[in-house]
Scaffold this active site. Sequence first.
Site, PDB file in Angstrom:
ATOM      1  N   ASP A 189     -13.365  -9.427   7.377  1.00 26.08           N
ATOM      2  CA  ASP A 189     -11.991  -9.866   7.666  1.00 26.08           C
ATOM      3  C   ASP A 189     -11.947 -10.352   9.118  1.00 26.08           C
ATOM      4  O   ASP A 189     -12.655  -9.819   9.977  1.00 26.08           O
ATOM      5  CB  ASP A 189     -11.006  -8.706   7.459  1.00 26.08           C
ATOM      6  CG  ASP A 189      -9.582  -9.192   7.237  1.00 26.08           C
ATOM      7  OD1 ASP A 189      -9.070  -9.057   6.106  1.00 26.08           O
ATOM      8  OD2 ASP A 189      -8.983  -9.733   8.195  1.00 26.08           O
ATOM      9  N   LYS A 226      12.793  -4.845 -17.786  1.00 21.09           N
ATOM     10  CA  LYS A 226      13.688  -3.980 -17.029  1.00 21.09           C
ATOM     11  C   LYS A 226      14.617  -4.871 -16.206  1.00 21.09           C
ATOM     12  O   LYS A 226      14.168  -5.564 -15.275  1.00 21.09           O
ATOM     13  CB  LYS A 226      12.829  -3.071 -16.135  1.00 21.09           C
ATOM     14  CG  LYS A 226      13.584  -2.003 -15.424  1.00 21.09           C
ATOM     15  CD  LYS A 226      13.805  -0.787 -16.304  1.00 21.09           C
ATOM     16  CE  LYS A 226      14.762   0.164 -15.606  1.00 21.09           C
ATOM     17  NZ  LYS A 226      15.595   0.934 -16.480  1.00 21.09           N
ATOM     18  N   ALA A 227      15.892  -4.845 -16.575  1.00 25.13           N
ATOM     19  CA  ALA A 227      16.864  -5.650 -15.825  1.00 25.13           C
ATOM     20  C   ALA A 227      17.122  -4.986 -14.475  1.00 25.13           C
ATOM     21  O   ALA A 227      16.967  -3.785 -14.321  1.00 25.13           O
ATOM     22  CB  ALA A 227      18.159  -5.740 -16.624  1.00 25.13           C
ATOM     23  N   CYS A 232       3.857 -11.717  -4.626  1.00 26.94           N
ATOM     24  CA  CYS A 232       3.255 -12.688  -5.544  1.00 26.94           C
ATOM     25  C   CYS A 232       4.208 -13.439  -6.464  1.00 26.94           C
ATOM     26  O   CYS A 232       4.182 -14.663  -6.488  1.00 26.94           O
ATOM     27  CB  CYS A 232       2.160 -12.012  -6.334  1.00 26.94           C
ATOM     28  SG  CYS A 232       0.782 -11.644  -5.230  1.00 26.94           S
TER      29      CYS A 232
HETATM   30  P1  NAD Z   1      -3.270  -9.409   2.075  1.00 30.56           P
HETATM   31  O1  NAD Z   1      -2.264 -10.059   2.933  1.00 30.56           O
HETATM   32  O2  NAD Z   1      -3.134  -7.960   1.738  1.00 30.56           O
HETATM   33  O3  NAD Z   1      -4.724  -9.593   2.717  1.00 30.56           O
HETATM   34  C1  NAD Z   1      -5.250 -10.818   3.090  1.00 30.56           C
HETATM   35  C2  NAD Z   1      -6.358 -10.566   4.122  1.00 30.56           C
HETATM   36  O4  NAD Z   1      -7.020 -11.805   4.406  1.00 30.56           O
HETATM   37  C3  NAD Z   1      -5.842 -10.041   5.461  1.00 30.56           C
HETATM   38  O5  NAD Z   1      -6.459  -8.817   5.781  1.00 30.56           O
HETATM   39  C4  NAD Z   1      -6.226 -11.157   6.455  1.00 30.56           C
HETATM   40  O6  NAD Z   1      -6.553 -10.669   7.747  1.00 30.56           O
HETATM   41  C5  NAD Z   1      -7.409 -11.788   5.767  1.00 30.56           C
HETATM   42  N1  NAD Z   1      -7.693 -13.146   6.239  1.00 30.56           N
HETATM   43  C6  NAD Z   1      -6.816 -14.160   6.475  1.00 30.56           C
HETATM   44  N2  NAD Z   1      -7.479 -15.252   6.893  1.00 30.56           N
HETATM   45  C7  NAD Z   1      -8.799 -14.924   6.911  1.00 30.56           C
HETATM   46  C8  NAD Z   1      -9.993 -15.642   7.247  1.00 30.56           C
HETATM   47  N3  NAD Z   1      -9.950 -16.923   7.645  1.00 30.56           N
HETATM   48  N4  NAD Z   1     -11.186 -15.002   7.178  1.00 30.56           N
HETATM   49  C9  NAD Z   1     -11.230 -13.713   6.768  1.00 30.56           C
HETATM   50  N5  NAD Z   1     -10.138 -12.982   6.444  1.00 30.56           N
HETATM   51  C10 NAD Z   1      -8.940 -13.590   6.509  1.00 30.56           C
HETATM   52  O7  NAD Z   1      -3.355 -10.270   0.752  1.00 30.56           O
HETATM   53  P2  NAD Z   1      -3.520  -9.775  -0.766  1.00 30.56           P
HETATM   54  O8  NAD Z   1      -2.247  -9.164  -1.213  1.00 30.56           O
HETATM   55  O9  NAD Z   1      -4.792  -9.032  -0.891  1.00 30.56           O
HETATM   56  O10 NAD Z   1      -3.627 -11.182  -1.511  1.00 30.56           O
HETATM   57  C11 NAD Z   1      -4.772 -12.000  -1.356  1.00 30.56           C
HETATM   58  C12 NAD Z   1      -4.741 -13.090  -2.410  1.00 30.56           C
HETATM   59  O11 NAD Z   1      -4.813 -12.491  -3.723  1.00 30.56           O
HETATM   60  C13 NAD Z   1      -3.457 -13.935  -2.450  1.00 30.56           C
HETATM   61  O12 NAD Z   1      -3.789 -15.243  -2.835  1.00 30.56           O
HETATM   62  C14 NAD Z   1      -2.608 -13.269  -3.535  1.00 30.56           C
HETATM   63  O13 NAD Z   1      -1.713 -14.160  -4.127  1.00 30.56           O
HETATM   64  C15 NAD Z   1      -3.672 -12.844  -4.529  1.00 30.56           C
HETATM   65  N6  NAD Z   1      -3.310 -11.670  -5.353  1.00 30.56           N
HETATM   66  C16 NAD Z   1      -2.652 -10.623  -4.801  1.00 30.56           C
HETATM   67  C17 NAD Z   1      -2.338  -9.511  -5.581  1.00 30.56           C
HETATM   68  C18 NAD Z   1      -1.571  -8.334  -5.028  1.00 30.56           C
HETATM   69  O14 NAD Z   1      -1.078  -7.523  -5.816  1.00 30.56           O
HETATM   70  N7  NAD Z   1      -1.428  -8.172  -3.723  1.00 30.56           N
HETATM   71  C19 NAD Z   1      -2.734  -9.482  -6.933  1.00 30.56           C
HETATM   72  C20 NAD Z   1      -3.435 -10.575  -7.453  1.00 30.56           C
HETATM   73  C21 NAD Z   1      -3.716 -11.673  -6.647  1.00 30.56           C
HETATM   74  C1  UGA Z   2       2.340  -8.760 -10.087  1.00 27.63           C
HETATM   75  C2  UGA Z   2       1.674  -8.837 -11.486  1.00 27.63           C
HETATM   76  O1  UGA Z   2       2.189  -7.802 -12.314  1.00 27.63           O
HETATM   77  C3  UGA Z   2       0.144  -8.694 -11.371  1.00 27.63           C
HETATM   78  O2  UGA Z   2      -0.459  -8.842 -12.644  1.00 27.63           O
HETATM   79  C4  UGA Z   2      -0.379  -9.779 -10.428  1.00 27.63           C
HETATM   80  O3  UGA Z   2      -1.769  -9.652 -10.244  1.00 27.63           O
HETATM   81  C5  UGA Z   2       0.323  -9.650  -9.082  1.00 27.63           C
HETATM   82  O4  UGA Z   2       1.764  -9.763  -9.265  1.00 27.63           O
HETATM   83  C6  UGA Z   2      -0.093 -10.727  -8.141  1.00 27.63           C
HETATM   84  O5  UGA Z   2      -0.439 -11.813  -8.541  1.00 27.63           O
HETATM   85  O6  UGA Z   2      -0.043 -10.408  -6.961  1.00 27.63           O
HETATM   86  P1  UGA Z   2       3.037  -6.806  -8.415  1.00 27.63           P
HETATM   87  O7  UGA Z   2       3.606  -7.884  -7.558  1.00 27.63           O
HETATM   88  O8  UGA Z   2       2.193  -5.756  -7.794  1.00 27.63           O
HETATM   89  O9  UGA Z   2       2.119  -7.459  -9.577  1.00 27.63           O
HETATM   90  O10 UGA Z   2       4.248  -6.067  -9.085  1.00 27.63           O
HETATM   91  P2  UGA Z   2       4.932  -5.981 -10.532  1.00 27.63           P
HETATM   92  O11 UGA Z   2       4.807  -4.601 -11.007  1.00 27.63           O
HETATM   93  O12 UGA Z   2       4.520  -7.055 -11.426  1.00 27.63           O
HETATM   94  O13 UGA Z   2       6.474  -6.222 -10.122  1.00 27.63           O
HETATM   95  C7  UGA Z   2       6.893  -7.426  -9.505  1.00 27.63           C
HETATM   96  C8  UGA Z   2       8.390  -7.405  -9.284  1.00 27.63           C
HETATM   97  O14 UGA Z   2       9.076  -7.506 -10.534  1.00 27.63           O
HETATM   98  C9  UGA Z   2       8.915  -6.115  -8.635  1.00 27.63           C
HETATM   99  O15 UGA Z   2       9.928  -6.441  -7.712  1.00 27.63           O
HETATM  100  C10 UGA Z   2       9.487  -5.336  -9.802  1.00 27.63           C
HETATM  101  O16 UGA Z   2      10.507  -4.450  -9.409  1.00 27.63           O
HETATM  102  C11 UGA Z   2      10.037  -6.462 -10.653  1.00 27.63           C
HETATM  103  N1  UGA Z   2      10.159  -6.113 -12.087  1.00 27.63           N
HETATM  104  C12 UGA Z   2       9.057  -5.808 -12.821  1.00 27.63           C
HETATM  105  C13 UGA Z   2      11.421  -6.122 -12.693  1.00 27.63           C
HETATM  106  O17 UGA Z   2      12.443  -6.413 -12.034  1.00 27.63           O
HETATM  107  N2  UGA Z   2      11.518  -5.825 -14.021  1.00 27.63           N
HETATM  108  C14 UGA Z   2      10.427  -5.518 -14.769  1.00 27.63           C
HETATM  109  O18 UGA Z   2      10.596  -5.264 -15.991  1.00 27.63           O
HETATM  110  C15 UGA Z   2       9.159  -5.514 -14.158  1.00 27.63           C
END
Ligand code: NAD
Ligand code: UGA
Length: 430
Positions: A30, A251-252, A260
Amino acid sequence: MRLSIIGAGYVGLVSGAAFAEFGHDVIIMDIDRERIAKLQRGIVPIHEPGLDRLLDKNSDRISYTSNMEEAVREADIHFICVWTPPLEDGSADLSAVRAVARELGKQFVKLKVKTPIIVTKSTVPVGTGVAIQRLVRQSYKGDFSVVSNPEFLRESQAVADMLRPDRIVVGSNDPDAAKTIAGVYHDVNAPIIMTDLATAEMIKYAANAFLATKISFINEVANICEIVGADVERVAEGIGHDPRIGKAFLKAGMGYGGSCFPKDVRALHQFSNASGYDFKLLKSVIEVNEQQRQMIVDKVNKHLKILNGKNILVLGLAFKAHTDDVRESGALDIIERLQIQGANITAFDPLALLNAKKKLNDLVILVGNAHEGAVGADAIIVATEWPDFKELDWERIQSVMRKPLIIDGRNLLDPSEMRKLKFIYEGVGR
Ligand code: NAD
Ligand code: UGA
């Protein structure tokens, strides 16, 4: 296999820990040196149940660095897990992804690596894999492949989702590279969907947009339920038993939040537009989500009329329960709308106070428990569905409030119980 994880956030750390659990050697990189220093000292910088244990259990197979050269030297497959936040126009900001691609290209040349594979796990619009190929080729002329392996984990359940996913998507225009990446998951019992690059990139957006659509749909059903006197909770139950519909994501409430759904729905809408397609349904999904938050504020207005000088306790600041993440949290949005009308806001969250403090202005008073915040309150808004809130001593809370009004933005509490305790109770669609 020797894997590098670029980006030590939710996705990077959880993937890194899981890959080590699957038996691979993992180096996590990172640019945030402080984050890496913490990880090297055994401190996990995010709250994700079970992550610290998994990292610790596999510590002999995991190393950390803020140096890209070291990451490239120690691995043959590189997973890009950096952030892709939204830009002003809704499109995904790919500057971090591009920076990583350029840097990988330079290091491939410097270290004379042979046939590396780059994998995108970050959520990136269709066409990004091909763009990465171009960027790497600007410096590295050898053979390499790009694979899309989108991530579907949910925060607060991320470890379980990574170890036991319901499916694995692997997309590439190079079948051998795709097979190698499928092999990373050799021990996982889940269907593997092999596609081309563009299709895998699209699957991720389609999944998030569909789930968000389900939420906006049930929120609209809730709104009409309120008008005609039906109960959305029972409607959701009544339709959810149909396996074609399913019980999940019905869930409303106050609309979806988090890092995301809001960003990915907007990004899919934006890149559809940019590709010449007007994705009408998504426009409505976004509008309904906006409206849902305002409706919570409207309910407060309905009962309190003028908000200037009124005391409102907001219970819950995280975007959902069991996380300390406040990114795009509905609670923060609602607080801002109430403050514009002059309301005094007090707020409590069991886990997210520290993160919320960084985003809220000084006028918001953060308290250590719900009872403290309820003293003299004119209304309580339940903004996160923390189960602990159900167990509060509501009778005592009622006795210290100035006006016993509850707006339950998550339909968490039992309306008849609350009314028995002489609360004025309003949920969503019930
Ligand atoms: P995050 O903000 O938690 O972490 C991102 C990390 O990337 C940070 O620690 C940052 O310092 C690092 N970073 C930024 N620029 C960099 C660089 N040039 N070199 C090395 N490190 C660098 O992000 P996240 O929630 O883990 O999400 C990452 C990606 O995955 C996003 O595209 C997101 O949409 C996707 N995603 C997130 C979730 C989730 O639930 N958080 C689930 C599925 C997909
Ligand atoms: C969501 C997806 O569920 C993951 O599959 C995906 O990988 C991720 O986004 C991503 O791309 O980052 P997350 O954001 O962790 O995961 O949370 P969820 O549990 O999906 O909830 C998202 C939002 O929807 C929350 O604000 C939650 O309160 C709301 N929600 C969820 C509702 O209002 N009603 C529901 O029935 C379910």
